[in-house]
Enzyme design. Structure first.
Site, PDB file in Angstrom:
ATOM      1  N   HIS A   1      71.002  47.940   3.857  1.00  0.00           N
ATOM      2  CA  HIS A   1      72.202  48.778   4.004  1.00  0.00           C
ATOM      3  C   HIS A   1      71.941  50.161   3.443  1.00  0.00           C
ATOM      4  O   HIS A   1      71.139  50.343   2.525  1.00  0.00           O
ATOM      5  CB  HIS A   1      73.417  48.140   3.323  1.00  0.00           C
ATOM      6  CG  HIS A   1      73.190  47.773   1.886  1.00  0.00           C
ATOM      7  ND1 HIS A   1      72.529  46.625   1.512  1.00  0.00           N
ATOM      8  CD2 HIS A   1      73.528  48.401   0.736  1.00  0.00           C
ATOM      9  CE1 HIS A   1      72.475  46.560   0.197  1.00  0.00           C
ATOM     10  NE2 HIS A   1      73.057  47.632  -0.302  1.00  0.00           N
TER      11      HIS A   1
ATOM     12  N   CYS B   1      74.487  34.915   4.000  1.00  0.00           N
ATOM     13  CA  CYS B   1      74.338  36.350   3.718  1.00  0.00           C
ATOM     14  C   CYS B   1      75.710  37.014   3.814  1.00  0.00           C
ATOM     15  O   CYS B   1      76.370  36.930   4.846  1.00  0.00           O
ATOM     16  CB  CYS B   1      73.355  36.980   4.703  1.00  0.00           C
ATOM     17  SG  CYS B   1      73.329  38.780   4.626  1.00  0.00           S
TER      18      CYS B   1
HETATM   19  P1  5GP Z   1      73.495  47.598  -3.371  1.00  0.00           P
HETATM   20  O1  5GP Z   1      73.838  47.498  -4.834  1.00  0.00           O
HETATM   21  O2  5GP Z   1      72.866  46.317  -2.872  1.00  0.00           O
HETATM   22  O3  5GP Z   1      72.717  48.814  -2.995  1.00  0.00           O
HETATM   23  O4  5GP Z   1      74.876  47.774  -2.630  1.00  0.00           O
HETATM   24  C1  5GP Z   1      75.723  46.723  -2.341  1.00  0.00           C
HETATM   25  C2  5GP Z   1      77.099  47.312  -2.215  1.00  0.00           C
HETATM   26  O5  5GP Z   1      77.925  46.346  -1.576  1.00  0.00           O
HETATM   27  C3  5GP Z   1      77.773  47.657  -3.549  1.00  0.00           C
HETATM   28  O6  5GP Z   1      78.061  49.051  -3.592  1.00  0.00           O
HETATM   29  C4  5GP Z   1      79.025  46.786  -3.560  1.00  0.00           C
HETATM   30  O7  5GP Z   1      80.141  47.451  -4.105  1.00  0.00           O
HETATM   31  C5  5GP Z   1      79.220  46.440  -2.096  1.00  0.00           C
HETATM   32  N1  5GP Z   1      79.861  45.168  -1.873  1.00  0.00           N
HETATM   33  C6  5GP Z   1      79.544  43.973  -2.465  1.00  0.00           C
HETATM   34  N2  5GP Z   1      80.318  42.986  -1.965  1.00  0.00           N
HETATM   35  C7  5GP Z   1      81.142  43.569  -1.051  1.00  0.00           C
HETATM   36  C8  5GP Z   1      82.175  43.048  -0.193  1.00  0.00           C
HETATM   37  O8  5GP Z   1      82.503  41.858  -0.185  1.00  0.00           O
HETATM   38  N3  5GP Z   1      82.800  43.954   0.620  1.00  0.00           N
HETATM   39  C9  5GP Z   1      82.473  45.278   0.630  1.00  0.00           C
HETATM   40  N4  5GP Z   1      83.170  46.074   1.464  1.00  0.00           N
HETATM   41  N5  5GP Z   1      81.496  45.789  -0.148  1.00  0.00           N
HETATM   42  C10 5GP Z   1      80.849  44.946  -0.981  1.00  0.00           C
HETATM   43 ZN    ZN Z   2      72.405  39.345   6.627  1.00  0.00          ZN
END
Ligand code: 5GP
Ligand code: ZN
Length: 114
Positions: free
Chosen positions: A97, A3
């Site tokens: 998140h 993860c």
């Molecule tokens: P979701 O699309 O699942 O709601 O949000 C996931 C978020 O995680 C996205 O906004 C993406 O830019 C961020 N994200 C993905 N991989 C990484 C990473 O390796 N580091 C950081 N700081 N953010 C990440």
């Molecule tokens: Zn996790």
């Protein structure tokens, strides 16, 4: 467990930390969509909002407490908190998140859905 956010919490993958306590880790989103774009995650692995239960909802409460604290510390007057749950909603990382967005005027309704 494979993860991404568990690895970030463990420090195995670097991140720009903005807050940490016993229950919560918060860091800057790598692809910000607002001048302030932080991610708040529970330290315990919960895959998504669907899996919030009476047993683990304390972590979620702690996240909202920490959001209020970070916003106050950084003088963020107005902000939006977003959780994407599931594929159609845009969840790309399967570790619960909450996005904290701030620093710009944000639309509402159709215009905010992209
Ligand atoms: P979701 O699309 O699942 O709601 O949000 C996931 C978020 O995680 C996205 O906004 C993406 O830019 C961020 N994200 C993905 N991989 C990484 C990473 O390796 N580091 C950081 N700081 N953010 C990440
Ligand atoms: Zn996790």
């Amino acid at each position: 467990m494979d993860c991404l956010f568990c690895k970030i919490i463990a420090g195995e993958i670097p991140s720009a930390k903005v807050y940490e306590d016993e229950f919560v880790y918060a860091f800057k989103d790598i692809q910000p969509i607002a001048p302030v774009h932080y991610l708040f995650v529970p330290k315990e692995h919960i895959c998504c909002a669907k899996k919030i239960t009476a047993e683990n909802s304390g972590s979620v409460a702690k996240i909202f407490e920490s959001i209020a604290k970070v916003a106050a510390d950084e003088n963020i007057e107005s902000y939006r908190v977003i959780n994407n749950c599931g594929e159609d909603a845009g969840q790309s990382v399967m570790h619960l998140h909450f996005h904290l967005l701030a620093g710009k005027k944000m639309g509402w309704g159709e215009q905010s859905l992209g």
